[in-house]
Scaffold this motif. Structure first.
Motif, PDB file in Angstrom:
ATOM      1  N   ILE A   1       0.851  -1.208   0.000  1.00 41.14           N
ATOM      2  CA  ILE A   1       0.000   0.000   0.000  1.00 41.14           C
ATOM      3  C   ILE A   1       0.884   1.255   0.000  1.00 41.14           C
ATOM      4  O   ILE A   1       0.549   2.259  -0.635  1.00 41.14           O
ATOM      5  N   SER A   2       2.023   1.191   0.689  1.00 40.23           N
ATOM      6  CA  SER A   2       2.906   2.369   0.722  1.00 40.23           C
ATOM      7  C   SER A   2       3.449   2.677  -0.671  1.00 40.23           C
ATOM      8  O   SER A   2       3.533   3.842  -1.068  1.00 40.23           O
ATOM      9  N   VAL A   3       3.833   1.625  -1.407  1.00 38.25           N
ATOM     10  CA  VAL A   3       4.358   1.844  -2.767  1.00 38.25           C
ATOM     11  C   VAL A   3       3.262   2.451  -3.638  1.00 38.25           C
ATOM     12  O   VAL A   3       3.486   3.447  -4.338  1.00 38.25           O
ATOM     13  N   TRP A   4       2.062   1.867  -3.542  1.00 35.74           N
ATOM     14  CA  TRP A   4       0.938   2.406  -4.327  1.00 35.74           C
ATOM     15  C   TRP A   4       0.655   3.853  -3.897  1.00 35.74           C
ATOM     16  O   TRP A   4       0.454   4.741  -4.733  1.00 35.74           O
ATOM     17  N   GLY A   5       0.641   4.096  -2.608  1.00 33.57           N
ATOM     18  CA  GLY A   5       0.347   5.432  -2.082  1.00 33.57           C
ATOM     19  C   GLY A   5       1.380   6.451  -2.534  1.00 33.57           C
ATOM     20  O   GLY A   5       1.035   7.559  -2.956  1.00 33.57           O
ATOM     21  N   ALA A   6       2.663   6.061  -2.461  1.00 28.96           N
ATOM     22  CA  ALA A   6       3.727   6.997  -2.858  1.00 28.96           C
ATOM     23  C   ALA A   6       3.614   7.310  -4.342  1.00 28.96           C
ATOM     24  O   ALA A   6       3.738   8.467  -4.767  1.00 28.96           O
ATOM     25  N   GLU A   7       3.348   6.284  -5.151  1.00 29.97           N
ATOM     26  CA  GLU A   7       3.215   6.491  -6.601  1.00 29.97           C
ATOM     27  C   GLU A   7       2.007   7.377  -6.902  1.00 29.97           C
ATOM     28  O   GLU A   7       2.097   8.314  -7.690  1.00 29.97           O
ATOM     29  N   THR A   8       0.889   7.064  -6.255  1.00 30.26           N
ATOM     30  CA  THR A   8      -0.346   7.804  -6.551  1.00 30.26           C
ATOM     31  C   THR A   8      -0.231   9.260  -6.099  1.00 30.26           C
ATOM     32  O   THR A   8      -0.577  10.174  -6.857  1.00 30.26           O
ATOM     33  N   LEU A   9       0.262   9.464  -4.891  1.00 30.45           N
ATOM     34  CA  LEU A   9       0.376  10.842  -4.388  1.00 30.45           C
ATOM     35  C   LEU A   9       1.397  11.640  -5.203  1.00 30.45           C
ATOM     36  O   LEU A   9       1.158  12.809  -5.549  1.00 30.45           O
ATOM     37  N   GLY A  10       2.518  10.978  -5.531  1.00 30.02           N
ATOM     38  CA  GLY A  10       3.534  11.646  -6.352  1.00 30.02           C
ATOM     39  C   GLY A  10       2.974  12.018  -7.713  1.00 30.02           C
ATOM     40  O   GLY A  10       3.185  13.122  -8.213  1.00 30.02           O
ATOM     41  N   LEU A  11       2.218  11.079  -8.314  1.00 29.97           N
ATOM     42  CA  LEU A  11       1.626  11.312  -9.631  1.00 29.97           C
ATOM     43  C   LEU A  11       0.594  12.442  -9.572  1.00 29.97           C
ATOM     44  O   LEU A  11       0.577  13.333 -10.442  1.00 29.97           O
ATOM     45  N   LEU A  12      -0.246  12.412  -8.533  1.00 29.45           N
ATOM     46  CA  LEU A  12      -1.276  13.456  -8.383  1.00 29.45           C
ATOM     47  C   LEU A  12      -0.626  14.838  -8.295  1.00 29.45           C
ATOM     48  O   LEU A  12      -1.072  15.792  -8.945  1.00 29.45           O
ATOM     49  N   ARG A  13       0.434  14.922  -7.481  1.00 28.22           N
ATOM     50  CA  ARG A  13       1.108  16.219  -7.327  1.00 28.22           C
ATOM     51  C   ARG A  13       1.738  16.652  -8.648  1.00 28.22           C
ATOM     52  O   ARG A  13       1.738  17.824  -8.996  1.00 28.22           O
ATOM     53  N   PHE A  14       2.247  15.676  -9.410  1.00 26.10           N
ATOM     54  CA  PHE A  14       2.851  15.986 -10.709  1.00 26.10           C
ATOM     55  C   PHE A  14       1.784  16.486 -11.673  1.00 26.10           C
ATOM     56  O   PHE A  14       1.990  17.459 -12.412  1.00 26.10           O
TER      57      PHE A  14
END
Lengths: 288, 354
Positions: free
Chosen positions: B127-140
């Motif tokens: 979940i952390s990997v998914w969360g980091a990817e999703t949050l990073g992508l959203l901010r991008f």
């Protein structure tokens, strides 16, 4: 792209966050001076000072250790000492894979034995022991950065050309690559290292205060923010903060009645958040 | 592929060997020299009628000792005896506690704790990997959306401050605050704390954002833009970037510029996932230890450390290292498969070809 603070134009983002951190700490100190009893006030701010001292010592340890290991690894590679380079790489690989908690627990286990055997005595000695332990757990982050910088230059003709021109390897690595071209990366690593160090130290000290040994405990270890947070008074203060979920009116008295635990918790979280933000802003400002 | 596992096995064995050496070293250091005892004082100590902590008994023994003309003086003798008796009692308690080795007394229990921790670690890491990817992508995406200056979505200041506080808080701090409303031994809470606190999500989503931003400065992205590959960052149901894709697990974005950037970013992010795996173990152990959650691997590790059962401690630490190495092996395997697919590499010798 230079990032500037929105609120204070002209002030770089990293300096803005460091100023916010200093100002926030100062405000907490003033608030504590007014509402917190004197023994607790001294305990909290001694703990904060000790935590920052340990953070400083651990960063210096990590820097020195990684400097020797990385330079050994790179120079061995450049000069054809493959086995030496492979040994250094293995050490780095192991350090990277070992969860930090294992390194910390092992380090604090040894530290506990040394204190029990009275090999390590005095506040300064124990704090240095803390710092060295945390530094040895974190050093690989610095090594990775130093090696990565050298590798980046290896991809260009810079190193081959400089060596052909007769520039000694030591000068090339220490002065040209690390000092002239990687100083900002190093400063950035140091800024982000503050957060990691404070987090790890506070966590291990919190656990240690819960009970690591019969003969060594929070009483004979100098206080840090972690051990203060584990103190029964602070725990009660933190538990009291949870009361606002059932009784929101309790918020009015929370910041005057339960100050020790809240001050310690705030100082930990505020330090972590501000130094993280400062690190990001520094990297953005210098395009790292 | 065999080489991948061999490499990790070798590393695991070398670290296990290091733990063995440390165990030898610390067990030597914690050995105390045997105390010299003489038969006369031993007889006094064995007398079960004397209560050495009772002042009346102490006074009587001191007088008897003095009357017999022994040395040292009665008071001194009594205080020595009282100290020895108390040390013996403490030593006995210590010895009894040390006997509670988990591995030697309840090995199936130890294995159960190990595997449930492994499961917890796997869930939090995924979940952390998914969360980091999703949050990073959203901010991008928000950063790249064409909006008038200053109109990018920003949380309310109070909400922003609270989220910053939660994201950077040590997990045990939040658990203590939530204790009146949420039991701290709940697995669900541990998973949530492992993901959202300790700076995990904030730090790793930032790392993902940095990698993605660097990727979008590369030449192939510029070339793709010139060739009119869709690069609109509008989000919504009928927009190039749907919420379903953004929050999805695979994040494909077929036909969009992001697809290629994400594929390459994911490749670089693998190295960060190794770091994240080690950090996840650290945060979970800290949580279980700090919250004293009995019957869990982290708590048991602390308990064995407290009792000085170094054999258990080093076996448990080797178990944690094994988890990291297994994660590394899985990441390397994924990398091997991805590299074979996209880089067209021949990574293993083909049979019959020399």
């Amino acid at each position: 792209m230079k990032t500037r603070s929105v609120r204070f134009p002209g002030l770089p983002g990293d300096l803005f966050w460091l100023a916010i951190w200093l100002l926030g700490c100062l405000l907490v100190l003033l608030w504590d001076a007014v509402f917190l009893n004197k023994p607790a006030l001294i305990r909290v701010w001694t703990g904060f000072g000790n935590t920052l001292s340990v953070a400083g010592i651990s960063l210096v340890t990590a820097l020195v250790f990684s400097f020797f290991l990385s330079s050994g690894f790179i120079l061995a590679r450049w000069n054809g000492f493959g086995k030496l380079a492979a040994a250094a790489e293995l050490l780095l690989s192991v350090s990277r894979s070992v969860p930090q908690i294992i390194g910390l627990l092992t380090g604090f286990l040894i530290l506990t034995v040394l204190v029990t055997q009275e090999v390590l005595t005095g506040k300064a000695g124990i704090l240095t022991g803390f710092g060295v332990t945390v530094g040895l757990v974190l050093y690989y982050e610095f090594s990775d950065m130093l090696i990565e910088r050298a590798r980046w230059f290896e991809q260009t003709d810079f190193i081959a050309a400089s060596r052909t021109a007769g520039i000694p390897d030591f000068h090339l690595l220490f002065i040209e690559i690390w000092w002239r071209n990687s100083r900002l990366h190093l400063i950035n690593k140091l800024i982000s290292g503050v957060g990691s160090t404070v987090f790890l130290l506070c966590s291990i000290d919190f656990i240690l205060s819960v009970g690591l040994s019969h003969s060594v405990n929070a009483v004979n270890f100098p206080p840090t923010l972690g051990s203060l947070l584990a103190h029964i008074d602070s725990k009660q203060d933190i538990l009291a903060a949870g009361l606002i979920f059932s009784d929101p009116s309790y918020l009015a008295v929370l910041f005057t009645r339960h100050l020790q635990g809240l001050s310690v918790a705030f100082l930990i979280v505020f330090t972590l958040a501000c130094w993280f933000k400062a690190g990001i802003s520094f990297a953005e400002r210098n395009r790292l | 592929m065999r080489q991948i596992f061999l490499k990790h096995l070798l590393l695991f064995l070398s670290v296990a060997g290091l733990f063995f050496l440390l165990w030898l070293l610390t067990s030597r250091l914690t050995e105390y020299p045997p105390e010299t005892r003489d038969a006369a004082t031993e007889k006094w100590l064995q007398d079960s009628l004397i209560l050495w902590q009772d002042p009346l008994h102490q006074a009587i023994v001191a007088d008897v000792w003095d009357l017999a003309g022994n040395s040292p003086e009665g008071d001194q003798f009594v205080s020595q005896m009282a100290r020895r008796k108390s040390a013996e009692t403490v030593g006995e308690i210590d010895r009894l506690r040390r006997q509670k080795s988990l591995i030697s007394t309840d090995f199936p229990g130890f294995l159960l704790q190990f595997f449930s921790f492994f499961l917890l670690f796997g869930v939090v890491l995924a979940i952390s990997v998914w969360g980091a990817e999703t949050l990073g992508l959203l901010r991008f995406i928000f950063k790249n959306q064409q909006r008038p200056a200053g109109s990018a979505p920003r949380p309310h200041p109070v909400l922003g401050f609270l989220s910053l506080f939660v994201l950077f808080s040590p997990g045990y701090l939040i658990a203590y605050i939530l204790k009146p409303v949420f039991p701290s031994d709940s697995a669900l809470l541990i998973v949530a704390l492992g993901i959202f606190t300790n700076g995990t999500l904030a730090v790793y989503s930032q790392k993902y954002l940095n990698l993605l931003s660097q990727e979008f400065e590369k030449g192939y992205i510029v070339a793709a833009r010139i060739r009119n590959v869709t690069d609109s960052f509008s989000t919504g149901r009928n927009q190039p970037l749907s919420w379903k894709e953004i929050f999805g697990i695979r994040k494909q974005f077929h036909g969009h510029l992001l697809r290629h950037g994400l594929l390459n970013t994911r490749r670089q992010f693998r190295e960060t996932v190794r770091e994240l795996a080690a950090f996840t173990i650290t945060s979970l152990i800290i949580l279980e230890m700090a919250l004293n959650i009995q019957g869990r691997y982290g708590y048991e590790l602390l308990r064995q450390l407290l009792y000085g059962n170094l054999t258990d401690v080093f076996v448990m630490m080797a178990g944690l290292f094994l988890m990291v190495k297994l994660t590394d092996a899985v990441i390397d395997l994924a990398a091997f498969r991805q590299d074979s697919r996209y880089l067209n590499q021949v990574t293993e010798p083909v049979e019959g070809v020399k």
